[in-house]
Design a protein around this motif. Structure first.
Motif, short mmCIF file in Angstrom:
data_model
loop_
_atom_site.label_atom_id
_atom_site.label_comp_id
_atom_site.label_asym_id
_atom_site.label_seq_id
_atom_site.Cartn_x
_atom_site.Cartn_y
_atom_site.Cartn_z
N GLN A 116 0.92 -1.13 -0.28
CA GLN A 116 0.42 0.27 0.16
C GLN A 116 1.04 1.16 0.21
O GLN A 116 1.84 1.83 0.74
CB GLN A 116 -1.19 0.40 1.43
N GLU A 166 2.75 3.01 3.73
CA GLU A 166 2.98 1.40 4.60
C GLU A 166 3.56 0.49 4.40
O GLU A 166 3.85 0.37 3.06
CB GLU A 166 0.62 0.55 4.04
N GLU A 209 3.36 -6.35 3.62
CA GLU A 209 3.11 -7.41 4.25
C GLU A 209 2.69 -8.29 3.18
O GLU A 209 2.61 -8.85 1.91
CB GLU A 209 0.68 -7.40 5.03
N ASN A 244 -15.06 -10.51 4.35
CA ASN A 244 -15.37 -9.41 4.82
C ASN A 244 -16.59 -8.83 4.65
O ASN A 244 -16.67 -7.83 4.10
CB ASN A 244 -14.11 -8.62 3.26
N ASP A 301 -11.94 -4.32 0.43
CA ASP A 301 -11.57 -4.52 1.47
C ASP A 301 -11.28 -5.37 1.00
O ASP A 301 -11.14 -6.43 -0.15
CB ASP A 301 -12.83 -5.00 2.49
N LEU A 332 -5.33 -11.91 7.85
CA LEU A 332 -5.26 -10.48 8.01
C LEU A 332 -6.03 -9.47 6.92
O LEU A 332 -6.58 -9.93 5.59
CB LEU A 332 -4.06 -9.94 6.62
N ARG A 333 -7.52 -8.47 7.67
CA ARG A 333 -8.02 -8.60 6.61
C ARG A 333 -7.67 -6.93 7.04
O ARG A 333 -7.06 -5.85 7.85
CB ARG A 333 -8.91 -8.21 7.87
N LEU A 334 -8.09 -6.03 5.72
CA LEU A 334 -7.91 -4.08 5.69
C LEU A 334 -9.64 -4.02 5.18
O LEU A 334 -9.64 -4.39 3.80
CB LEU A 334 -6.97 -4.35 4.65
N HIS A 335 -10.02 -3.30 5.55
CA HIS A 335 -11.06 -2.02 5.48
C HIS A 335 -10.86 -0.93 4.68
O HIS A 335 -10.77 -0.09 5.11
CB HIS A 335 -11.90 -2.75 6.33
N VAL A 379 -10.51 0.59 1.66
CA VAL A 379 -8.99 0.63 0.99
C VAL A 379 -9.36 1.34 -0.39
O VAL A 379 -9.84 0.71 -0.95
CB VAL A 379 -8.05 -0.22 0.72
N PHE A 391 -3.94 -0.75 -3.37
CA PHE A 391 -2.81 -1.17 -3.62
C PHE A 391 -3.05 -2.31 -4.17
O PHE A 391 -2.82 -2.35 -5.39
CB PHE A 391 -3.82 -2.56 -1.86
#
Length: 314
Positions: free
Chosen positions: A197, A200, A203, A228, A238, A270-273, A275, A278
């Motif tokens: 990202q 950031e 990961e 998600n 997400d 791993l969770r991302l909300h 976004v 990326f």
């Protein structure tokens, strides 16, 4: 109102008689022309032509693959004066479910069966009811509800190959494909994906990634699968990624997102909300899918959220 109905004649849950009923119902509300798709990618070309010609509404009768092609046709159209597409300039989209799963239509709140969904859409047309939704984009291709990089895309590839051999799409077919890929695919033994990202820390050592533009991710019969659960057409993208695909941890995570109160979590998740952007980068080619269609293998895919991209009748 000028409208075009794009029909996938191979749609699995409608008959020729059902299509005739739908055509008559639509013609009672709009000035309608009908086109049939003949090959993969044909719906994209037809939708692009409709947008350039200034059609007000594009209706699809087919599954999620047909919807994806139409959306890509609309989003890559330009006006006669060369203007880029906006939700206001583009035709509105209405989708009548005709495939085996119809995630996009059901995520919009439409009934699973096409007669009830068509009735709801006709009411929406009479009342002028619509909403503007965001889309996802993977490199240069748009998607409506999900993308996958790794395990889930490889499972879809196995299912598509089985269907070409005459197998019928079913939860059982997907379960067998998942089991075979999980046990014998490279994802479990050698995680190869990195998520990057802007601004950031990356990961790394991820085994597989699921990207959502809305919830649910898919359906298992009538049950929602929600890796998600907070994903929304009104927000960014997400992501849920597996750090490892151990038998115990993966079973626990799958159980969590099939729960009636989904909240996948754990050390291997791993969770991302919400976004905006990326990139997924892999050290070896990974299976890749958009909206449930397998698109081959990739080593790198850049994902972006496209807010307020398209008007839909619902």
């Amino acid at each position: 109102m000028r409208a075009i109905l794009l029909v996938n004649p191979k749609a699995t849950t409608t008959s020729e008689r059902a299509r005739d009923v739908l055509v008559r119902a639509l013609r009672s509300e709009v000035d309608l022309s009908v086109r049939y798709t003949r090959r993969r990618g044909h719906a994209t070309a037809l939708a692009r032509e409709a947008a350039v010609e200034g059609v007000d509404l594009v209706v699809t009768l087919g599954g999620d693959g047909t919807v994806n092609e139409v959306v890509n046709g609309l989003m890559t159209a330009t006006s006669a004066v060369g203007e880029a597409p906006t939700a206001e300039r583009l035709p509105a989209l209405a989708t009548v479910p005709g495939g085996s799963t119809n995630v996009f239509a059901r995520a919009l709140g439409l009934p699973k069966e096409w007669p009830e969904a068509a009735s709801m859409l006709l009411e929406g047309l009479r009342l002028g009811r619509h909403r503007t939704i965001g889309l996802g984009r993977a490199d240069d291709r748009y998607f409506t509800f999900c993308a996958g990089f790794g395990l889930d895309a490889a499972v879809i590839h196995r299912v598509e190959e089985a269907r070409r051999r005459g197998r019928v799409s079913s939860p059982g077919l997907y379960f067998r494909a998942f089991t075979a890929q999980f046990m014998f695919g490279a994802e479990r033994r050698h995680p190869a994906i990195q998520l990057e990202q802007p601004g950031e820390a990356a990961e790394g050592d991820l085994a597989s990634a699921i990207v959502q533009n809305t919830a649910p991710w898919t359906y298992v019969g009538d049950r929602e699968a929600n890796p998600n659960p907070e994903a929304s057409f009104d927000l960014g993208l997400d992501v849920m990624a597996f750090r490892q695909l151990g038998v115990a941890s993966t079973t626990r995570t799958v159980t969590q997102f099939l729960s009636s109160t989904p909240n996948p979590h754990g050390r291997q998740v791993l969770r991302l909300h919400d976004v905006a952007e990326f990139t997924l980068v892999a050290s070896r080619p990974q299976a890749f899918q958009l909206d449930g269609d397998y698109l081959g293998e990739r080593e790198k895919v850049r994902f972006t959220s496209v807010p307020a991209a398209l008007r839909v009748i619902c």
